[in-house]
Design a protein around this motif. Sequence first.
Motif, PDB file in Angstrom:
ATOM      1  N   THR A 137      25.024  27.902  -0.277  1.00  0.00           N
ATOM      2  CA  THR A 137      24.828  29.293  -0.429  1.00  0.00           C
ATOM      3  C   THR A 137      25.134  29.884  -1.801  1.00  0.00           C
ATOM      4  OG1 THR A 137      25.944  29.473   1.692  1.00  0.00           O
ATOM      5  CG2 THR A 137      25.870  31.568   0.318  1.00  0.00           C
ATOM      6  N   GLU A 162      21.766  28.761  -3.589  1.00  0.00           N
ATOM      7  CA  GLU A 162      20.775  29.529  -3.160  1.00  0.00           C
ATOM      8  C   GLU A 162      20.854  30.869  -3.934  1.00  0.00           C
ATOM      9  OE1 GLU A 162      20.102  30.615   1.127  1.00  0.00           O
ATOM     10  OE2 GLU A 162      19.607  28.590   0.939  1.00  0.00           O
ATOM     11  N   ARG A 163      21.980  31.556  -4.000  1.00  0.00           N
ATOM     12  CA  ARG A 163      22.204  32.801  -4.488  1.00  0.00           C
ATOM     13  C   ARG A 163      21.932  32.992  -6.049  1.00  0.00           C
ATOM     14  NH1 ARG A 163      26.167  36.702  -1.678  1.00  0.00           N
ATOM     15  NH2 ARG A 163      24.493  36.084  -0.251  1.00  0.00           N
TER      16      ARG A 163
END
Lengths: 368, 300
Positions: free
Chosen positions: A312, A315-316
């Motif tokens: 996460t 990805e961010r």
Amino acid sequence: MSTNRGFVVERWTRLSIASSIAAVALLVVLALAPLLFAANIVDSLTTLFIYLILSVMWNALAGYAGLVSVGQQAFFGLGAYFAIQFSYYGISVYPALLLGAVAAGLLSLPISMLMLRLRSGEFAIGMWVVAELAHLLVALDPLINGETGVSMIALNAISPDDRRAYNYWMALVAMVGLLAVVFALLRGRLGAAVQAIRDDEDAAQSVGVRVLAGKRTIFLLAAFGCALAGSLWLGTSITFQPRTYFGIQWTAYMIFMVLVGGLGTFEGPILGGVIFFLIEYLFGETGVWYLVGLGAAAIVFALFLPRGLWGTIEERFGIRILPVGYSLRMFRSDFPPGGGAAAPDPQPSIKPGVAANESKAPPPVELG
Amino acid sequence: MIWVTQLLNGVLLGGYYALLACGLSFMFGVMRIINLAHGDFAILSACLVFLIANTTDISPFIALVVVLPLMALIGWGLQRWMLERSLRAGMLVPLLTTFGLAIVIENGLFEYFGADTRSLAPYIGDFAYDSWAITGNVYIGYLAALIFALAVVLLGGLKLFLTYTSLGRAIRATAEDSDTAALVGINARAVYGIAAAIAVATAGLAGVFLAMRAVFTPYSGPEQLIFAFEAVVIGGIGSLSGTLVGGIVLGVAQTFGAQINPQGFLITGHVVFLVVLAGRLALTGLRGRGGIQGLLARQP
């Protein structure tokens, strides 16, 4: 390049160079730890390294090769069991621990011939049956005294301080070595091949990926790694009880670490291992509720954060700490800077700066 | 003579395994999910019936009337809130979530019921040990015979249900191709919910009979899952009648193994499972695993 926009394929970003240097510096400090830190810290770090080995190995299996095994405790237990055997037949302690893991790793070859022909759920429970059978057969060995277990007596001949330091160094070398092997494999053709297998086995096969060979390499590596973790665990705890070593809880730990950290990322399982270590330190005393929490967390992560904490974050923010994949970076000139090769056919859906190797399957390559 | 008795016992034990495996096989056939919490649902149901029988005077058989619909409801909820989302995320995720659920159920039960070994046998009176004498020293227990008969009725009934009712046809269509089934107006979501409800309820039924004929602890679930899985694989995945055969093979192997060595019960069962698996793969390769769609999707 007809437009003035394009992509370069890069492996080393500035951050990944900096963090690789930091990782080497950390290793130097860790290597000296038994000389620097108190005994309980050294012991804790040894435990942490063993968890990290398990986590990274399970991730290599499930996150990269798509093999969800609920029976890796088979190898954890067998590694320790064979180490006891070698020690019993007169081989000195630490070589016996290593040989135990090698023997269990070799045994995984015939096991792989049967198990790798099974798919997803069948493989998962099939491995569980293997673990149960290994447990039952090991408990039959008179040397082990059934479920009562046995101690690796030769370990008692070494003074506790020396033993602590040796265990620590062996665990450190094992962890770094296995991480390096996984790193090298995943950067190479095998990494691309097994991820293609994970994403679509039939499609991978159709473009010439040698599916079985790719899976087998990862399976053998993970078996050896889990076996080494088991024999290291024996080195720290001295006693061997079949029920403990072949227990399903090891799989629960591995799944938790990998899911929380980030399935299919390189850094994720390391983060997950550290988190698991801290949680165990804080809540391990609560016993059963702690296990309920682990199971519940695994469900929540699998459902709502399937790429785990690390995936996460990655990805961010589009960051990569270790250069295990490739990134596509957008540039705004007619020619790629520094003579770097432009991506031959950039997928429009790939966002610049986002690692290409996990969000999309890389172009499958034939395995060497 | 001892071998005749053991053979008979093994066959009857196989009936229990078929009962246990029926839901696992059914769920895999329809949804392609192997529910790793299957055994724990069986134990959960046994614990609930035990709770009712222990706190009230209600017979376990009557308690089933309350517990089975509850288990079906749990199965439906499982599908709605967990499996549906898991399935969307890929083939591997249902394994991870059901494994997590297994850990939660086992340890939750342990927290509530403790580590004691329990049995429902004391609550069903003579029925737990009464038997017919076939010859001088060959007996068939009432309970074992009931379980076997129930397994045959359940598996047969399920097969008839899938073949001859419109809901059964909808389930088979969804198992074959859920997208196409949706095109012709089948509500795949509802079908999956019903399939999960049936699977969990039959697991619950099996768990209660386990508790009547033997003992259980909160951690008995994984072993039951493994037995169920072995019965399914030996009999051919997805094949309901094969499940009965698989259960009987497993049961006979285990009772014969136990006759040879006290540890032999489990070992022989696992070895027979692996030998059957190896044999099938050697003979037919990957394509021969057929059974999955077999009875569920193909017109019988």
